[in-house]
Design a protein around this motif. Sequence first.
Motif, short mmCIF file in Angstrom:
data_model
loop_
_atom_site.label_atom_id
_atom_site.label_comp_id
_atom_site.label_asym_id
_atom_site.label_seq_id
_atom_site.Cartn_x
_atom_site.Cartn_y
_atom_site.Cartn_z
N ILE A 181 -11.58 20.46 -9.09
CA ILE A 181 -11.10 19.24 -9.74
C ILE A 181 -11.98 18.93 -10.93
CG2 ILE A 181 -12.44 17.58 -8.37
CD1 ILE A 181 -9.65 16.00 -8.24
N LEU A 182 -11.35 18.41 -11.97
CA LEU A 182 -12.05 18.06 -13.20
C LEU A 182 -11.79 16.59 -13.51
CD1 LEU A 182 -10.68 21.12 -13.55
CD2 LEU A 182 -11.95 21.03 -15.70
N GLY A 183 -12.85 15.87 -13.74
CA GLY A 183 -12.75 14.48 -14.14
C GLY A 183 -13.53 14.25 -15.42
N GLU A 184 -13.44 13.05 -15.93
CA GLU A 184 -14.20 12.74 -17.15
C GLU A 184 -14.89 11.40 -17.00
OE1 GLU A 184 -11.36 12.72 -20.30
OE2 GLU A 184 -10.59 10.73 -19.81
N ILE A 185 -15.96 11.27 -17.76
CA ILE A 185 -16.74 10.04 -17.74
C ILE A 185 -17.47 9.92 -19.06
CG2 ILE A 185 -18.84 11.06 -16.76
CD1 ILE A 185 -19.02 8.50 -14.99
N GLU A 186 -17.73 8.71 -19.50
CA GLU A 186 -18.49 8.53 -20.72
C GLU A 186 -19.85 9.19 -20.58
OE1 GLU A 186 -18.76 4.53 -22.14
OE2 GLU A 186 -16.71 4.06 -21.55
N ALA A 187 -20.30 9.84 -21.63
CA ALA A 187 -21.53 10.62 -21.59
C ALA A 187 -22.71 9.77 -21.10
CB ALA A 187 -21.84 11.19 -22.96
N GLY A 188 -23.44 10.31 -20.13
CA GLY A 188 -24.66 9.67 -19.64
C GLY A 188 -24.46 8.58 -18.62
N ARG A 189 -23.22 8.30 -18.18
CA ARG A 189 -22.96 7.17 -17.27
C ARG A 189 -22.74 7.58 -15.82
NH1 ARG A 189 -19.12 2.60 -18.29
NH2 ARG A 189 -20.82 1.48 -17.25
N ALA A 190 -22.64 8.86 -15.52
CA ALA A 190 -22.28 9.29 -14.17
C ALA A 190 -23.31 8.84 -13.14
CB ALA A 190 -22.14 10.80 -14.13
N LEU A 191 -22.83 8.44 -11.97
CA LEU A 191 -23.70 8.19 -10.82
C LEU A 191 -24.14 9.53 -10.25
CD1 LEU A 191 -21.51 5.43 -9.12
CD2 LEU A 191 -23.68 5.06 -10.32
N ARG A 192 -25.41 9.62 -9.88
CA ARG A 192 -25.96 10.89 -9.40
C ARG A 192 -26.73 10.68 -8.12
NH1 ARG A 192 -28.41 13.81 -14.70
NH2 ARG A 192 -29.92 14.40 -13.12
N ARG A 193 -27.13 11.79 -7.49
CA ARG A 193 -27.91 11.71 -6.26
C ARG A 193 -29.40 11.53 -6.52
NH1 ARG A 193 -25.50 16.74 -2.58
NH2 ARG A 193 -23.29 16.16 -2.74
N ASP A 194 -29.85 11.88 -7.68
CA ASP A 194 -31.30 11.94 -7.94
C ASP A 194 -31.83 10.71 -8.67
OD1 ASP A 194 -30.15 12.40 -10.40
OD2 ASP A 194 -31.31 14.20 -10.87
N THR A 195 -31.08 9.63 -8.67
CA THR A 195 -31.48 8.47 -9.49
C THR A 195 -31.68 7.20 -8.67
OG1 THR A 195 -29.12 8.27 -10.03
CG2 THR A 195 -30.53 9.28 -11.67
N ALA A 196 -31.80 7.32 -7.33
CA ALA A 196 -32.15 6.15 -6.52
C ALA A 196 -33.56 5.70 -6.86
CB ALA A 196 -32.04 6.48 -5.04
N LYS A 197 -33.82 4.40 -6.71
CA LYS A 197 -35.12 3.84 -7.06
C LYS A 197 -35.79 3.24 -5.81
CE LYS A 197 -34.13 4.64 -11.39
NZ LYS A 197 -34.68 5.85 -12.05
N LEU A 198 -37.10 3.23 -5.83
CA LEU A 198 -37.87 2.60 -4.75
C LEU A 198 -37.43 1.15 -4.58
CD1 LEU A 198 -40.26 2.97 -2.76
CD2 LEU A 198 -41.75 2.09 -4.57
N ASN A 199 -37.21 0.75 -3.33
CA ASN A 199 -36.78 -0.60 -2.95
C ASN A 199 -35.31 -0.89 -3.24
OD1 ASN A 199 -39.34 -1.37 -1.91
ND2 ASN A 199 -40.04 -1.83 -4.00
N ASP A 200 -34.55 0.11 -3.66
CA ASP A 200 -33.10 -0.08 -3.78
C ASP A 200 -32.51 -0.46 -2.43
OD1 ASP A 200 -32.74 0.44 -6.46
OD2 ASP A 200 -31.70 2.35 -6.18
N ASP A 201 -31.51 -1.34 -2.46
CA ASP A 201 -30.66 -1.54 -1.29
C ASP A 201 -29.79 -0.31 -1.08
OD1 ASP A 201 -31.50 -4.19 -0.80
OD2 ASP A 201 -29.97 -5.01 -2.17
N ILE A 202 -29.45 -0.03 0.17
CA ILE A 202 -28.49 1.03 0.51
C ILE A 202 -27.21 0.36 0.98
CG2 ILE A 202 -28.00 3.02 1.97
CD1 ILE A 202 -31.10 3.26 2.34
N TRP A 203 -26.08 0.80 0.43
CA TRP A 203 -24.78 0.22 0.73
C TRP A 203 -23.81 1.33 1.18
CZ3 TRP A 203 -23.47 -5.05 -0.44
CH2 TRP A 203 -24.45 -5.75 -1.17
#
Length: 332
Positions: A132-154
């Motif tokens: 499957i191929l999708g599109e998104i504005e450059a640089g906006r995709a949600l990724r697995r490697d960008t969680a931050k310390l103290n983030d809530d998990i939902w």
Amino acid sequence: MTPEFALINRYFNRAVTDAEVALGIGDDCAIVRCKPGHEMVISTDTLGSGTHFFPDADAEKLGHKALAVNLSDLAAMGATPRFVMLALTLPHIDEAWLDAFSRGFYTLADQYSVSLIGGNTTRGPLSITITILGEIEAGRALRRDTAKLNDDIWVSGSLGAASLALMHIQKKVTLPPNVFRSVEARRIEPNPRLELGRALLGVAHAAIDISDGLLADLGHIAECSQLAAIIQRDAVPMAAGLLNLRADQRDVCALAGGDDYELCFTAPESARAQIISAGEQAGVAVTRIGKMVSAHSDDKLQASFQTRYQVRVHDEVGSDVTPVIRGFDHFI
């Protein structure tokens, strides 16, 4: 025309009117035009008979699920689906099966304006592979490697329904007919959370879809982000059918059960109101279930995370109740 190409023309060669498709089905490759300022998001999944679905699975519902699980990958990145390619391995040509499968596939494809632009057919044990191929504005995709310390998990929706349905089919539990119909619908016709994924852009830090189980998939976020995660068991939204099970069975279904195709994502505490609004906008419940932490913040936590798994489950008094079973693995 050979039987193979007659099959493709009859069941899968619909006219494509998408302006970005320069060349669709019928040549060695498809050609698509990328929108300026956008990136292409691409995913591939294979569903094999006897591993991902029962050999006698309803073909129309299987057509839906085969596409839905790929749409769920795009949802996890906040992407908009555009094009799909389908490879079918078939033991023989069964026209009734192909008619039902293509109907379920195209009904969902039409719902999200997805164009089938190519693929392949061959003979062998029943297997379905979708790219499957999708599109998104450059640089906006949600990724697995960008969680931050103290983030809530939902998480979105509720967890464990598909696993519970499978337990009933395997005769590990016995459900009332109305309960089984409800959870079985979740197992065989999952609902990809595309609207929620797009609503989370610019709000959430990281995301993943829950295909192999909450613990396993949240573990990917933790590992890729070089963090750990603590889940509050009592906060996890469980499918209604789980309430009458033993506690250990509930935990296995909701925490380690696969095929939920809900979203798990992290976001800063300051974004709580925006997350609730994103859920309302997408028409799906969202629930805060835990926190991203550092495994090295104190001796107790550090000892708790002395495995390659970086996700722990705590009860209401803070005791570790992480189940041994973590989720689905194709090779275990």
